[in-house]
Design a protein around this motif. Structure first.
Motif, PDB file in Angstrom:
ATOM      1  N   PRO A   1      54.492-101.495  72.289  1.00  0.00           N
ATOM      2  CA  PRO A   1      54.244-100.230  72.985  1.00  0.00           C
ATOM      3  C   PRO A   1      54.460 -99.015  72.079  1.00  0.00           C
ATOM      4  O   PRO A   1      53.737 -98.025  72.190  1.00  0.00           O
ATOM      5  CB  PRO A   1      55.247-100.225  74.137  1.00  0.00           C
ATOM      6  CG  PRO A   1      55.653-101.639  74.315  1.00  0.00           C
ATOM      7  CD  PRO A   1      55.519-102.283  72.963  1.00  0.00           C
ATOM      8  N   ALA A   2      55.435 -99.083  71.189  1.00  0.00           N
ATOM      9  CA  ALA A   2      55.689 -97.966  70.282  1.00  0.00           C
ATOM     10  C   ALA A   2      54.497 -97.753  69.360  1.00  0.00           C
ATOM     11  O   ALA A   2      54.094 -96.619  69.098  1.00  0.00           O
ATOM     12  CB  ALA A   2      56.960 -98.198  69.474  1.00  0.00           C
ATOM     13  N   ASP A   3      53.914 -98.838  68.868  1.00  0.00           N
ATOM     14  CA  ASP A   3      52.736 -98.733  68.008  1.00  0.00           C
ATOM     15  C   ASP A   3      51.557 -98.146  68.784  1.00  0.00           C
ATOM     16  O   ASP A   3      50.834 -97.299  68.275  1.00  0.00           O
ATOM     17  CB  ASP A   3      52.356-100.101  67.435  1.00  0.00           C
ATOM     18  CG  ASP A   3      53.382-100.617  66.435  1.00  0.00           C
ATOM     19  OD1 ASP A   3      54.204 -99.825  65.931  1.00  0.00           O
ATOM     20  OD2 ASP A   3      53.358-101.835  66.161  1.00  0.00           O
ATOM     21  N   ALA A   4      51.375 -98.602  70.013  1.00  0.00           N
ATOM     22  CA  ALA A   4      50.278 -98.087  70.842  1.00  0.00           C
ATOM     23  C   ALA A   4      50.498 -96.602  71.141  1.00  0.00           C
ATOM     24  O   ALA A   4      49.553 -95.804  71.070  1.00  0.00           O
ATOM     25  CB  ALA A   4      50.167 -98.889  72.141  1.00  0.00           C
ATOM     26  N   LEU A   5      51.725 -96.219  71.457  1.00  0.00           N
ATOM     27  CA  LEU A   5      52.029 -94.817  71.718  1.00  0.00           C
ATOM     28  C   LEU A   5      51.794 -93.977  70.467  1.00  0.00           C
ATOM     29  O   LEU A   5      51.239 -92.879  70.545  1.00  0.00           O
ATOM     30  CB  LEU A   5      53.472 -94.653  72.211  1.00  0.00           C
ATOM     31  CG  LEU A   5      53.931 -93.221  72.487  1.00  0.00           C
ATOM     32  CD1 LEU A   5      53.027 -92.533  73.516  1.00  0.00           C
ATOM     33  CD2 LEU A   5      55.369 -93.218  72.959  1.00  0.00           C
ATOM     34  N   ALA A   6      52.180 -94.481  69.311  1.00  0.00           N
ATOM     35  CA  ALA A   6      51.960 -93.755  68.055  1.00  0.00           C
ATOM     36  C   ALA A   6      50.473 -93.503  67.830  1.00  0.00           C
ATOM     37  O   ALA A   6      50.077 -92.417  67.396  1.00  0.00           O
ATOM     38  CB  ALA A   6      52.554 -94.525  66.882  1.00  0.00           C
TER      39      ALA A   6
ATOM     40  N   GLY B   1      48.245 -93.312  61.775  1.00  0.00           N
ATOM     41  CA  GLY B   1      49.184 -93.828  60.797  1.00  0.00           C
ATOM     42  C   GLY B   1      50.142 -92.758  60.299  1.00  0.00           C
ATOM     43  O   GLY B   1      51.022 -93.023  59.503  1.00  0.00           O
ATOM     44  N   ASP B   2      49.942 -91.532  60.769  1.00  0.00           N
ATOM     45  CA  ASP B   2      50.798 -90.414  60.383  1.00  0.00           C
ATOM     46  C   ASP B   2      52.245 -90.711  60.761  1.00  0.00           C
ATOM     47  O   ASP B   2      52.521 -91.192  61.865  1.00  0.00           O
ATOM     48  CB  ASP B   2      50.297 -89.152  61.094  1.00  0.00           C
ATOM     49  CG  ASP B   2      51.210 -87.960  60.886  1.00  0.00           C
ATOM     50  OD1 ASP B   2      51.690 -87.770  59.749  1.00  0.00           O
ATOM     51  OD2 ASP B   2      51.446 -87.222  61.855  1.00  0.00           O
ATOM     52  N   LEU B   3      53.139 -90.409  59.872  1.00  0.00           N
ATOM     53  CA  LEU B   3      54.559 -90.666  60.136  1.00  0.00           C
ATOM     54  C   LEU B   3      55.092 -89.845  61.297  1.00  0.00           C
ATOM     55  O   LEU B   3      56.007 -90.288  61.993  1.00  0.00           O
ATOM     56  CB  LEU B   3      55.385 -90.394  58.883  1.00  0.00           C
ATOM     57  CG  LEU B   3      55.251 -91.423  57.777  1.00  0.00           C
ATOM     58  CD1 LEU B   3      56.098 -91.023  56.574  1.00  0.00           C
ATOM     59  CD2 LEU B   3      55.669 -92.797  58.268  1.00  0.00           C
ATOM     60  N   THR B   4      54.533 -88.665  61.517  1.00  0.00           N
ATOM     61  CA  THR B   4      55.004 -87.851  62.637  1.00  0.00           C
ATOM     62  C   THR B   4      54.753 -88.562  63.957  1.00  0.00           C
ATOM     63  O   THR B   4      55.627 -88.610  64.819  1.00  0.00           O
ATOM     64  CB  THR B   4      54.327 -86.469  62.630  1.00  0.00           C
ATOM     65  OG1 THR B   4      54.578 -85.841  61.375  1.00  0.00           O
ATOM     66  CG2 THR B   4      54.847 -85.603  63.757  1.00  0.00           C
TER      67      THR B   4
ATOM     68  N   LYS C   1      63.404 -82.185  73.017  1.00  0.00           N
ATOM     69  CA  LYS C   1      62.526 -81.053  73.332  1.00  0.00           C
ATOM     70  C   LYS C   1      62.233 -80.173  72.123  1.00  0.00           C
ATOM     71  O   LYS C   1      61.085 -79.825  71.875  1.00  0.00           O
ATOM     72  CB  LYS C   1      63.124 -80.231  74.467  1.00  0.00           C
ATOM     73  CG  LYS C   1      62.213 -79.140  74.955  1.00  0.00           C
ATOM     74  CD  LYS C   1      62.813 -78.426  76.147  1.00  0.00           C
ATOM     75  CE  LYS C   1      61.868 -77.361  76.653  1.00  0.00           C
ATOM     76  NZ  LYS C   1      62.403 -76.681  77.817  1.00  0.00           N
ATOM     77  N   ALA C   2      63.250 -79.805  71.387  1.00  0.00           N
ATOM     78  CA  ALA C   2      63.045 -78.907  70.247  1.00  0.00           C
ATOM     79  C   ALA C   2      62.130 -79.534  69.188  1.00  0.00           C
ATOM     80  O   ALA C   2      61.341 -78.830  68.563  1.00  0.00           O
ATOM     81  CB  ALA C   2      64.389 -78.541  69.620  1.00  0.00           C
ATOM     82  N   SER C   3      62.214 -80.823  69.036  1.00  0.00           N
ATOM     83  CA  SER C   3      61.407 -81.493  68.015  1.00  0.00           C
ATOM     84  C   SER C   3      59.992 -81.809  68.472  1.00  0.00           C
ATOM     85  O   SER C   3      59.063 -81.788  67.667  1.00  0.00           O
ATOM     86  CB  SER C   3      62.086 -82.806  67.602  1.00  0.00           C
ATOM     87  OG  SER C   3      63.335 -82.548  67.042  1.00  0.00           O
ATOM     88  N   LEU C   4      59.820 -82.132  69.746  1.00  0.00           N
ATOM     89  CA  LEU C   4      58.531 -82.659  70.198  1.00  0.00           C
ATOM     90  C   LEU C   4      57.780 -81.771  71.178  1.00  0.00           C
ATOM     91  O   LEU C   4      56.657 -82.108  71.564  1.00  0.00           O
ATOM     92  CB  LEU C   4      58.744 -84.040  70.845  1.00  0.00           C
ATOM     93  CG  LEU C   4      59.362 -85.108  69.954  1.00  0.00           C
ATOM     94  CD1 LEU C   4      59.574 -86.394  70.744  1.00  0.00           C
ATOM     95  CD2 LEU C   4      58.522 -85.354  68.730  1.00  0.00           C
TER      96      LEU C   4
ATOM     97  N   ALA D   1      57.149 -91.489  64.222  1.00  0.00           N
ATOM     98  CA  ALA D   1      58.516 -91.034  64.492  1.00  0.00           C
ATOM     99  C   ALA D   1      58.653 -90.545  65.930  1.00  0.00           C
ATOM    100  O   ALA D   1      59.648 -90.839  66.597  1.00  0.00           O
ATOM    101  CB  ALA D   1      58.905 -89.929  63.506  1.00  0.00           C
ATOM    102  N   ALA D   2      57.654 -89.809  66.413  1.00  0.00           N
ATOM    103  CA  ALA D   2      57.690 -89.328  67.802  1.00  0.00           C
ATOM    104  C   ALA D   2      57.720 -90.500  68.771  1.00  0.00           C
ATOM    105  O   ALA D   2      58.491 -90.500  69.733  1.00  0.00           O
ATOM    106  CB  ALA D   2      56.484 -88.426  68.078  1.00  0.00           C
ATOM    107  N   ALA D   3      56.889 -91.504  68.522  1.00  0.00           N
ATOM    108  CA  ALA D   3      56.865 -92.688  69.387  1.00  0.00           C
ATOM    109  C   ALA D   3      58.210 -93.415  69.340  1.00  0.00           C
ATOM    110  O   ALA D   3      58.713 -93.871  70.372  1.00  0.00           O
ATOM    111  CB  ALA D   3      55.731 -93.623  68.978  1.00  0.00           C
TER     112      ALA D   3
END
Length: 105
Positions: free
Chosen positions: A15-20, A45-48, A96-99, A51-53
């Motif tokens: 799920p994390a990969d799909a969300l990314a 494939g962006d790291l952001t 919140k501040a990051s995303l 990381a968000a996922a």
């Protein structure tokens, strides 16, 4: 030979990969009118996006474990709902501040 922990980790990663992938696509769409550097930064494939996922997945797992702890303590459904509502605001408030502005539609 992989054990249950290995399989559980692999299932959790799906799920994390799909969300990314979804986040990267949304970020690319949101950046469609921006300059080429912004488009490249939100490519699949962006790291952001990854990381968000991962952060969102960690928040979800933390809250799920909290629910399980409250259930084991014998709390009622109403108590759990009340406590977890406050906990969700706390946990997602940390992100919140990051995303808040990432991959906005």
């Amino acid at each position: 030979m992989g054990g249950f922990g290995d399989r559980r980790s692999a299932v959790a990663d799906e799920p994390a990969d799909a969300l990314a992938q979804v986040l990267a696509a949304d970020a690319a769409s949101a950046d469609a009118d921006a300059d080429a550097d912004a488009d490249a930064a939100s490519a699949p494939g962006d790291l952001t996006a990854r990381a968000a996922a991962a952060l969102l997945g960690a928040a979800h797992r933390t809250l799920f474990e909290h629910i399980m702890d409250l259930t084991r303590e014998g709390r009622s459904n109403r108590q759990i709902a009340s406590i977890v509502t406050r906990s969700a605001h706390q946990v997602f408030g940390l992100l919140k501040a990051s995303l808040a502005d990432y991959a906005m539609r």
